[in-house]
Write a protein that holds these residues in place. Structure first.
Motif, mmCIF file in Angstrom:
data_model
loop_
_atom_site.group_PDB
_atom_site.id
_atom_site.type_symbol
_atom_site.label_atom_id
_atom_site.label_comp_id
_atom_site.label_asym_id
_atom_site.label_seq_id
_atom_site.Cartn_x
_atom_site.Cartn_y
_atom_site.Cartn_z
ATOM 1 N N SER A 1 15.282 56.935 7.558
ATOM 2 C CA SER A 1 14.976 57.840 6.443
ATOM 3 C C SER A 1 16.025 58.942 6.324
ATOM 4 O O SER A 1 16.455 59.292 5.227
ATOM 5 C CB SER A 1 13.586 58.467 6.642
ATOM 6 O OG SER A 1 12.591 57.474 6.712
ATOM 7 N N LEU B 1 19.156 57.610 4.664
ATOM 8 C CA LEU B 1 18.991 57.438 3.219
ATOM 9 C C LEU B 1 18.999 58.784 2.501
ATOM 10 O O LEU B 1 19.634 58.942 1.453
ATOM 11 C CB LEU B 1 17.691 56.689 2.931
ATOM 12 C CG LEU B 1 17.617 55.248 3.464
ATOM 13 C CD1 LEU B 1 16.238 54.653 3.173
ATOM 14 C CD2 LEU B 1 18.711 54.378 2.857
ATOM 15 N N ASP C 1 21.954 59.896 -0.089
ATOM 16 C CA ASP C 1 21.519 60.216 -1.453
ATOM 17 C C ASP C 1 21.901 61.650 -1.821
ATOM 18 O O ASP C 1 22.287 61.935 -2.966
ATOM 19 C CB ASP C 1 20.005 60.032 -1.599
ATOM 20 C CG ASP C 1 19.592 58.565 -1.586
ATOM 21 O OD1 ASP C 1 20.462 57.711 -1.834
ATOM 22 O OD2 ASP C 1 18.410 58.278 -1.302
ATOM 23 N N LYS D 1 26.769 55.117 5.885
ATOM 24 C CA LYS D 1 25.389 54.678 5.707
ATOM 25 C C LYS D 1 25.076 53.466 6.573
ATOM 26 O O LYS D 1 24.093 53.463 7.330
ATOM 27 C CB LYS D 1 25.154 54.360 4.234
ATOM 28 C CG LYS D 1 23.757 53.842 3.917
ATOM 29 C CD LYS D 1 23.618 53.592 2.414
ATOM 30 C CE LYS D 1 22.243 53.075 2.042
ATOM 31 N NZ LYS D 1 22.105 52.874 0.589
ATOM 32 N N THR E 1 12.671 56.239 -0.361
ATOM 33 C CA THR E 1 12.915 56.558 1.053
ATOM 34 C C THR E 1 11.634 56.523 1.883
ATOM 35 O O THR E 1 11.579 55.830 2.904
ATOM 36 C CB THR E 1 13.618 57.920 1.176
ATOM 37 O OG1 THR E 1 14.894 57.855 0.522
ATOM 38 C CG2 THR E 1 13.814 58.291 2.637
#
Length: 856
Positions: free
Chosen positions: A33, A36, A40, A266, A364
């Motif tokens: 999480s 992400l 983002d 990532k 997410t």
């Protein structure tokens, strides 16, 4: 409903035992999480920046280089008269000319480089009304003449700059100074770039070489005119030869440039999260296996009073579902915190990210919850099926885990087959003659050998634990022997617990071997190939400005200085086949500064008039031999006919595949303003004057902090430090998996202590002291940790050796096993075992003897 109530009751009754497994789920989900959210947020930050700074239509020269820093030090330009043409396009308004250069270095009065240390560029821009879209003047005023410069607020705060401070700007056109007349703050987040603003005339003269030139033209669309329509109108008045982008296209282009960097981050972080999740699976399987075994009588009674296998199975899976939901929900929340922590860390190293841009998409938490729940339920499936098979007669037997002194033959056979297949794949990778198929074999070998060791772990536990017991435990007398027997009591559990630690340490060992081999190979290559005493270059890829090069060439004690320039060319072979290539233009002394082996011809001849060399791979692929003439089209210059005078061996790692020619040959076909500046300089000292020349070079470069002088020892140290820093980052990420593995050891011991409550009470009753009991549990933990470490380090060294053999195809031919690191990790594993046993041993020592004996 009764099954749900039973599951909930059991979950709450064993909430302490579930806690560590929940932490494993939490950590893994948090990493996913957090990754992400972090990526983002970075996307949001850059999207806002690009959207704010982009005009409706931007015009750039058609020949503008794709790279951020042109090798000439000057960006592509067009005349200011072009503004009038753009202004005449239908629907165009607010047409402005821009000067933007990334080929600058700005230093303060103490000669300190104001550029970012995190890789963000230093950008010099002319001030125009367009700048007020993205910044606002916080103090002072805009630049009004050649003595004024404006800086961004983040840079001013970081370096303690204030109005009136003098800054020196270094470009290929020379150095010039100006005093800070204003400080601006960004309206959106500046990700870390250093920005300086000059008035237009100064920017043109100092950055581009003369006034009346721009690097971009921006235009806004009149009301009712779309960006696409304006772009078409501007294209109609300008004609071909220009690059036009709408605001959306500019934003997309900027996002695409960042995509590579963001994707690497990532997927790397998600990869480590996956490793931690894999380790967590072992912890969850162990937890539910032991809980099921300890509840054998309870489950048997449930079966005796009418519960079906499906109901028992479903009861355990519901407990796993509850565990997954609790751990995942906490993990998603922790992931947001982790993302904020990563943003703070990035800010510390030079990339500014504002928490105001924190982006948590609805996907997410969904991904985090689904991942955590699915993995937890799947991990509990096998123990749940085992619970469903418990018969009602089990209610008449003592609860506890059966002896299971050896792993099943089928399991052992499968494990040995997987291990053998993995070993064969690793051998195939090591013997591969090409990198692509070899990489496939390596990946297959890693997966199969890992699965094999996991499956065969219980079979290995007996022999390895006994061997470790002889070395480590026997010195502790009867307590040591009891610890050994406890570890051997359930080989499947010991194997699974050790496997969790094995995975993390196998990766540590593998990367240590690869990293050490890379450093050793590069060091050997430098010793063999590099003849120059000193290397001068920028760490940010900036070309060396002429004034810095002139200062170096005048340094006392220097025998010669060799230029090295990189040219983009199109090479046409004798068969007419074209290929985009890089051509290294250097002085003839480069042949002695870098000793390249040749397969044909003499490298010194490649520096003759209209001569060149090619690499052996190119020569083989294109059928080129010494004496052939190649057509070389220089970007921005004239085509040339160059004779191949030498073919260099591509077995080397330094300058592999490079083509060489003389700087003077390149100068005949490239205009002076298109000739790149040197990417690096090589220098050699006069005999016996190495120390004097080294200091002289440093003194000569003192006004230019963007460059660094390195002798061969410095260069090797820098290489070692770079690899070491990369490995430290990887080890830090792998620490997550190791932490989860430690939780697994703690959980196993804690549940094992509960399982052996009556046994512990009886041992205390016949004279075992609390101190001896705690020592026994600690020694059991140590031997399990060492078992996992021994398997992991051995497996990792096998992986690393196969990977190095594969890297040898790319010139990294030295295999080096970092024994100090391997031994340190092995010894540290014993301390990990001691740490993991602290709480279980303490709880065991506090047990009441009579209550323990009376326990069921």
């Amino acid at each position: 409903m009764s099954v749900l109530k039973t599951s909930l009751r059991n979950f709450l009754a064993h909430k302490g035992r579930m806690a560590l497994s929940a932490v494993a789920v939490l950590l893994s989900v948090a990493f996913v999480s957090g990754t992400l959210v972090f990526t983002d947020t970075m996307n949001t930050t850059f999207d806002k920046l690009f959207a704010t700074t982009s005009s409706d239509v931007t015009v750039s020269p058609g020949g503008a280089a794709d790279e951020d820093i042109p090798q000439t030090g000057r960006p592509e330009t067009f005349p200011a008269a072009l503004l009038e043409k753009v202004a005449k396009a239908e629907g165009a308004r607010n047409v402005q000319g821009a000067v933007v250069s990334l080929s600058v270095t700005v230093v303060d009065a103490e000669n300190k480089n104001l550029g970012s240390t995190g890789g963000a560029p230093t950008i010099a821009v002319n001030w125009s009304p367009n700048e007020l879209r993205s910044v606002e003047i916080a103090s002072g005023h805009e630049p009004r003449g050649p003595t004024d410069v404006v800086v961004d607020g983040a840079t001013a705060e970081k370096h303690g700059l204030k109005l009136g401070d003098e800054l020196r700007t270094i470009s290929v056109n020379g150095d010039f100074t100006a005093k800070i007349s204003g400080i601006v703050d960004f309206k959106v987040t500046n990700p870390g770039a250093t920005l300086v603003y000059f008035d237009t005339a100064t920017a043109q003269r100092e950055l581009l070489g003369k006034e009346g030139l721009f690097t971009q033209i921006t235009a806004d669309a009149a009301p009712g005119v779309s960006d696409e329509t304006l772009k078409a109108n501007v294209a109609a008045v300008l004609g071909d030869g220009y690059k036009l982008q709408t605001a959306a296209e500019a934003t997309d282009a900027g996002r695409e440039e960042m995509a590579g960097f963001l994707d690497v981050m990532k997927y790397a972080m998600l990869g480590f999260a996956g490793i931690a999740l894999l380790v967590g699976i072992f912890l969850i399987v162990n937890t539910f296996s032991m809980l099921v075994a300890q509840r054998t009588r309870e489950i048997g009674l449930m079966r005796a009073i009418g519960s079906s296998r499906k109901q028992v199975n479903r009861s355990v899976l519901i407990e796993a579902l509850l565990l997954g939901l609790v751990g995942s929900a906490a993990g998603v929340a922790a992931g947001v915190g982790l993302a904020v922590g990563l943003m703070k860390l990035m800010s510390a190293v030079g990339m500014e990210l504002s928490t105001g841009d924190l982006t948590v998409k609805w996907t997410t938490p969904v991904v985090g919850l689904v991942l955590g729940v699915v993995v937890t339920v799947l991990a509990a499936y096998v123990p749940a099926r085992r619970a469903g098979r418990i018969s009602p007669m089990a209610a008449l037997r003592d609860a506890g885990t059966p002896a299971d002194g050896r792993a099943g033959r089928v399991r052992g056979g499968i494990g040995l087959a997987l291990t053998a297949a993995g070993a064969a794949a690793l051998v195939a990778a090591a013997r591969a003659e090409e990198a692509a198929p070899g990489s496939g074999w390596l990946g297959l070998g890693v997966v199969l050998s890992l699965l094999g060791f996991v499956v065969v772990g219980p079979l290995l536990a007996g022999g390895v634990v006994r061997a470790l017991g002889v070395v480590v435990l026997r010195v502790f007398g009867p307590v040591g022997r009891m610890a050994e027997r406890n570890a051997l009591r359930n080989p499947r559990r010991t194997g699974a617990t050790g496997a969790a630690l094995m995975i993390g340490l196998a990766l540590v060992a593998c990367l240590s071997v690869v990293g050490s081999s890379m450093v050793a190979s590069a060091t050997e290559e430098l010793d063999r190939s590099v003849g120059a005493d000193f290397i001068v270059q920028s760490g940010t890829g900036q070309p060396i400005v002429p004034q810095a090069q002139a200062a170096l060439e005048k340094a006392p004690g220097i025998d010669h200085v060799t230029e090295y320039k990189w040219l983009d060319v199109t090479v046409t072979d004798p068969r007419g086949k074209k290929a985009e290539q890089g051509l290294a233009a250097a002085d003839p002394t480069y042949a002695q500064d870098l000793r390249r082996e040749t397969t044909a011809g003499r490298l010194a001849d490649a520096y003759g008039p209209d001569a060149m060399s090619v690499g052996s791979d190119y020569a083989t692929a294109h059928g080129v031999k010494v004496g052939d003439v190649l057509t070389v089209a220089f970007k921005g210059g004239k085509p040339a006919k160059l004779r191949v005078a030498a073919i260099t061996s591509d077995q080397a790692n330094v300058d592999k595949g490079a083509m060489y020619t003389n700087v003077t040959t390149a100068a005949r076909y490239l205009p002076a303003d298109r000739m790149p500046h040197s990417l690096l300089l090589l220098a050699s000292a006069k005999d016996g004057q190495e120390a004097r020349a080294y200091q002289a070079l440093k003194d000569a470069l003192a006004p230019y902090p963007q460059y660094k002088v390195s002798n061969q020892a410095d260069y090797k140290k820098e290489l070692q430090d770079q690899v070491g820093q990369l490995l430290n980052i990887v080890y830090g990420l792998l620490a997550l998996a190791i932490v989860v593995a430690v939780l697994g050891v703690v959980n196993t011991l804690a549940l094992s202590v509960v399982e052996r409550t009556r046994e512990i009470g009886l041992m205390r009753a016949i004279g075992l002291s609390r101190r001896q009991l705690r020592r026994m549990i600690r020694l059991e933990s140590v031997v399990i940790a060492l078992f996992g470490a021994l398997l992991g380090l051995g497996l990792g060294m096998g992986w690393g050796t196969a990977a190095q053999k594969l890297l040898a195809l790319e010139g990294l031919g030295v295999l080096e096993i970092p024994w100090p690191t391997i031994l340190t990790v092995f010894v540290a594993s014993a301390f990990v075992g001691l740490f993991a046993a602290l709480i279980p041993a303490f709880r065991a020592g506090r047990m009441n003897v009579l209550n323990a004996i009376a326990s069921e």
